[in-house]
Design a protein around this motif. Structure first.
Motif, PDB file in Angstrom:
ATOM      1  N   ILE A  46      -4.401   4.213  -1.848  1.00  8.56           N
ATOM      2  CA  ILE A  46      -5.615   4.989  -2.117  1.00  8.56           C
ATOM      3  C   ILE A  46      -5.905   5.954  -0.970  1.00  8.56           C
ATOM      4  CG2 ILE A  46      -8.118   4.823  -2.419  1.00  8.56           C
ATOM      5  CD1 ILE A  46      -7.664   2.205  -3.894  1.00  8.56           C
ATOM      6  N   LYS A  47      -5.675   5.499   0.253  1.00  8.23           N
ATOM      7  CA  LYS A  47      -5.974   6.325   1.431  1.00  8.23           C
ATOM      8  C   LYS A  47      -5.097   7.563   1.496  1.00  8.23           C
ATOM      9  CE  LYS A  47      -6.062   6.129   6.491  1.00  8.23           C
ATOM     10  NZ  LYS A  47      -5.842   5.264   7.690  1.00  8.23           N
ATOM     11  N   TYR A  48      -3.819   7.388   1.205  1.00 10.11           N
ATOM     12  CA  TYR A  48      -2.878   8.501   1.365  1.00 10.11           C
ATOM     13  C   TYR A  48      -2.661   9.307   0.090  1.00 10.11           C
ATOM     14  CZ  TYR A  48      -1.890   6.637   5.964  1.00 10.11           C
ATOM     15  OH  TYR A  48      -2.010   6.219   7.270  1.00 10.11           O
ATOM     16  N   VAL A  49      -3.419   8.979  -0.961  1.00  5.90           N
ATOM     17  CA  VAL A  49      -3.410   9.819  -2.164  1.00  5.90           C
ATOM     18  C   VAL A  49      -4.864  10.189  -2.449  1.00  5.90           C
ATOM     19  CG1 VAL A  49      -2.569  10.060  -4.536  1.00  5.90           C
ATOM     20  CG2 VAL A  49      -1.471   8.436  -2.991  1.00  5.90           C
ATOM     21  N   PRO A  50      -5.449  11.034  -1.605  1.00  2.00           N
ATOM     22  CA  PRO A  50      -6.883  11.342  -1.732  1.00  2.00           C
ATOM     23  C   PRO A  50      -7.251  12.098  -3.001  1.00  2.00           C
ATOM     24  CG  PRO A  50      -5.836  12.795  -0.129  1.00  2.00           C
ATOM     25  CD  PRO A  50      -4.811  11.770  -0.493  1.00  2.00           C
ATOM     26  N   ALA A  51      -6.257  12.710  -3.652  1.00  2.00           N
ATOM     27  CA  ALA A  51      -6.556  13.506  -4.846  1.00  2.00           C
ATOM     28  C   ALA A  51      -6.593  12.673  -6.120  1.00  2.00           C
ATOM     29  CB  ALA A  51      -5.520  14.624  -4.997  1.00  2.00           C
ATOM     30  N   LEU A  52      -6.563  11.353  -5.982  1.00  2.00           N
ATOM     31  CA  LEU A  52      -6.612  10.498  -7.180  1.00  2.00           C
ATOM     32  C   LEU A  52      -7.887  10.748  -7.970  1.00  2.00           C
ATOM     33  CD1 LEU A  52      -5.373   6.935  -6.106  1.00  2.00           C
ATOM     34  CD2 LEU A  52      -4.359   8.422  -7.849  1.00  2.00           C
ATOM     35  N   PRO A  53      -7.784  10.931  -9.283  1.00  2.00           N
ATOM     36  CA  PRO A  53      -8.995  11.088 -10.106  1.00  2.00           C
ATOM     37  C   PRO A  53      -9.854   9.825 -10.050  1.00  2.00           C
ATOM     38  CG  PRO A  53      -7.013  11.701 -11.325  1.00  2.00           C
ATOM     39  CD  PRO A  53      -6.552  11.050 -10.075  1.00  2.00           C
ATOM     40  N   ARG A  54     -11.113   9.988 -10.327  1.00  2.00           N
ATOM     41  CA  ARG A  54     -12.048   8.868 -10.276  1.00  2.00           C
ATOM     42  C   ARG A  54     -11.649   7.750 -11.229  1.00  2.00           C
ATOM     43  NH1 ARG A  54     -16.968   7.888 -13.039  1.00  2.00           N
ATOM     44  NH2 ARG A  54     -18.430   6.562 -11.863  1.00  2.00           N
ATOM     45  N   ILE A  55     -11.190   8.111 -12.414  1.00  2.00           N
ATOM     46  CA  ILE A  55     -10.807   7.106 -13.409  1.00  2.00           C
ATOM     47  C   ILE A  55      -9.602   6.295 -12.927  1.00  2.00           C
ATOM     48  CG2 ILE A  55      -9.240   8.616 -14.714  1.00  2.00           C
ATOM     49  CD1 ILE A  55     -10.312   7.279 -17.254  1.00  2.00           C
ATOM     50  N   SER A  56      -8.696   6.928 -12.162  1.00  2.00           N
ATOM     51  CA  SER A  56      -7.532   6.226 -11.622  1.00  2.00           C
ATOM     52  C   SER A  56      -7.952   5.253 -10.532  1.00  2.00           C
ATOM     53  CB  SER A  56      -6.516   7.228 -11.059  1.00  2.00           C
ATOM     54  OG  SER A  56      -6.025   8.076 -12.078  1.00  2.00           O
ATOM     55  N   ARG A  57      -8.906   5.672  -9.695  1.00  2.00           N
ATOM     56  CA  ARG A  57      -9.407   4.777  -8.649  1.00  2.00           C
ATOM     57  C   ARG A  57     -10.095   3.558  -9.265  1.00  2.00           C
ATOM     58  NH1 ARG A  57      -9.995   6.853  -3.394  1.00  2.00           N
ATOM     59  NH2 ARG A  57      -9.197   8.972  -3.168  1.00  2.00           N
ATOM     60  N   GLN A  58     -10.878   3.794 -10.295  1.00  2.00           N
ATOM     61  CA  GLN A  58     -11.551   2.685 -10.972  1.00  2.00           C
ATOM     62  C   GLN A  58     -10.538   1.719 -11.579  1.00  2.00           C
ATOM     63  OE1 GLN A  58     -14.059   4.784 -13.750  1.00  2.00           O
ATOM     64  NE2 GLN A  58     -15.826   4.777 -12.368  1.00  2.00           N
ATOM     65  N   HIS A  59      -9.481   2.267 -12.144  1.00  2.00           N
ATOM     66  CA  HIS A  59      -8.435   1.436 -12.746  1.00  2.00           C
ATOM     67  C   HIS A  59      -7.753   0.588 -11.679  1.00  2.00           C
ATOM     68  CE1 HIS A  59      -5.277   0.084 -15.352  1.00  2.00           C
ATOM     69  NE2 HIS A  59      -4.338   0.698 -14.646  1.00  2.00           N
ATOM     70  N   ILE A  60      -7.446   1.176 -10.547  1.00  2.00           N
ATOM     71  CA  ILE A  60      -6.789   0.445  -9.455  1.00  2.00           C
ATOM     72  C   ILE A  60      -7.698  -0.661  -8.928  1.00  2.00           C
ATOM     73  CG2 ILE A  60      -6.002   0.657  -7.058  1.00  2.00           C
ATOM     74  CD1 ILE A  60      -4.896   3.427  -7.827  1.00  2.00           C
ATOM     75  N   HIS A  61      -8.977  -0.345  -8.757  1.00  2.00           N
ATOM     76  CA  HIS A  61      -9.924  -1.349  -8.263  1.00  2.00           C
ATOM     77  C   HIS A  61     -10.096  -2.491  -9.273  1.00  2.00           C
ATOM     78  CE1 HIS A  61     -10.934   0.533  -4.550  1.00  2.00           C
ATOM     79  NE2 HIS A  61     -11.445   1.617  -5.110  1.00  2.00           N
ATOM     80  N   SER A  62     -10.036  -2.162 -10.565  1.00  2.00           N
ATOM     81  CA  SER A  62     -10.172  -3.214 -11.582  1.00  2.00           C
ATOM     82  C   SER A  62      -8.973  -4.155 -11.554  1.00  2.00           C
ATOM     83  CB  SER A  62     -10.332  -2.592 -12.973  1.00  2.00           C
ATOM     84  OG  SER A  62      -9.135  -1.961 -13.391  1.00  2.00           O
ATOM     85  N   ILE A  63      -7.780  -3.610 -11.296  1.00  2.00           N
ATOM     86  CA  ILE A  63      -6.581  -4.448 -11.172  1.00  2.00           C
ATOM     87  C   ILE A  63      -6.691  -5.336  -9.943  1.00  2.00           C
ATOM     88  CG2 ILE A  63      -4.096  -4.439 -10.730  1.00  2.00           C
ATOM     89  CD1 ILE A  63      -3.909  -1.878 -12.366  1.00  2.00           C
ATOM     90  N   GLU A  64      -7.113  -4.738  -8.837  1.00  2.00           N
ATOM     91  CA  GLU A  64      -7.280  -5.499  -7.597  1.00  2.00           C
ATOM     92  C   GLU A  64      -8.269  -6.650  -7.795  1.00  2.00           C
ATOM     93  OE1 GLU A  64      -8.163  -4.543  -2.875  1.00  2.00           O
ATOM     94  OE2 GLU A  64      -8.979  -3.220  -4.423  1.00  2.00           O
ATOM     95  N   GLU A  65      -9.351  -6.372  -8.493  1.00  2.00           N
ATOM     96  CA  GLU A  65     -10.359  -7.401  -8.760  1.00  2.00           C
ATOM     97  C   GLU A  65      -9.806  -8.483  -9.674  1.00  2.00           C
ATOM     98  OE1 GLU A  65     -14.467  -6.978 -10.980  1.00  2.00           O
ATOM     99  OE2 GLU A  65     -14.633  -6.165  -8.950  1.00  2.00           O
TER     100      GLU A  65
END
Length: 247
Positions: A46-65
């Motif tokens: 997440i840190k080194y891909v700052p251009a990630l869309p918001r929906i992609s960040r939410q998806h990644i966080h949901s997997i992590e959770e």
């Protein structure tokens, strides 16, 4: 490392294209990547891909959770965290990272539950005791989480402290369930799974097909056959009623 990185890249693409069938956990199973390996690099990704869309960040966080909630605790998961924690008392940096994230998630949920349940001046103290109980259970007895959900241990910790401290009004599982349901209203599927699918002994829950089969064969006893004469009499009565209705 490379397979873990590939999965996170793949998840971003799959989510953007809404290809649900191949998303996590399917992607991790196919590439044989364990939960700890995914957790280890997610922050860097997440840190080194700052251009990630918001929906992609939410998806990644949901997997992590989801990993911390239940995926990492499944007995059939790759690199079983329960066995690792039981055997390795000196935690590796990878395990420390996982536990730090786990405790943060648990602390936030405990705090919300305690605020909803304990409307007293001692809420902070009850919150501290509940979290200490949860932390002790996970660190000393990780097998409690095997094939269960993180919230199972959280809810039991809240209930136990509420009973020990004789909190008023009385802390019942009904009240805890009500507060928990209101706080998980955004994810009813997860709520239903936590409340209804509780493993009481070792081993995973039976599959849906097995459960339905068991329900059909054991939970609901079959209707005993009607003796022939009795059935014949019943059929005759039905015919008479039909004739009367016609007449």
């Amino acid at each position: 490392f490379h397979r873990s990185l590939y999965i996170w890249c793949l998840e971003v693409i799959l989510r953007s294209k809404e290809i649900l069938k191949l998303m996590y956990p399917k992607s991790a199973k196919v590439l044989k990547v364990g939960s700890l390996d995914l957790i280890k690099i997610v922050d860097c990704f997440i840190k080194y891909v700052p251009a990630l869309p918001r929906i992609s960040r939410q998806h990644i966080h949901s997997i992590e959770e989801n990993i911390m909630e239940e995926a990492a605790w499944r007995s059939d998961s790759i690199g079983q965290i329960v066995e690792i924690m039981k055997k390795d008392k000196t935690k590796s940096p990878q395990q420390n990272l996982f536990l730090r994230k786990l405790y943060t998630l648990a602390h936030n949920r405990i705090r919300k539950l305690c605020i909803g349940l304990f409307s007293t001046e001692s809420t902070t103290e009850l919150m501290r005791l509940t979290f200490s109980t949860f932390k002790y259970a996970v660190s000393r007895h990780p097998e409690l989480l095997q094939d269960r959900h993180l919230d199972h241990v959280i809810l039991c910790s809240v209930y136990g402290i509420g009973k020990i401290k004789t909190v008023k009004p009385n802390v019942s599982f009904k009240r805890i369930n009500q507060v928990y349901k209101s706080q998980r209203s955004h994810d009813p599927h997860s709520y239903n799974k936590v409340i209804r699918e509780i493993v009481l002994g070792p081993g995973p829950l039976p599959s849906a097909s097995t459960s339905s089969a068991n329900t059909a064969t054991t939970a609901i006893p079959p209707t005993p056959p009607i003796p022939y004469k009795q059935q014949q009499t019943a059929n005759n009565n039905k015919k008479k009623r039909r004739c009367n209705q016609v007449l």
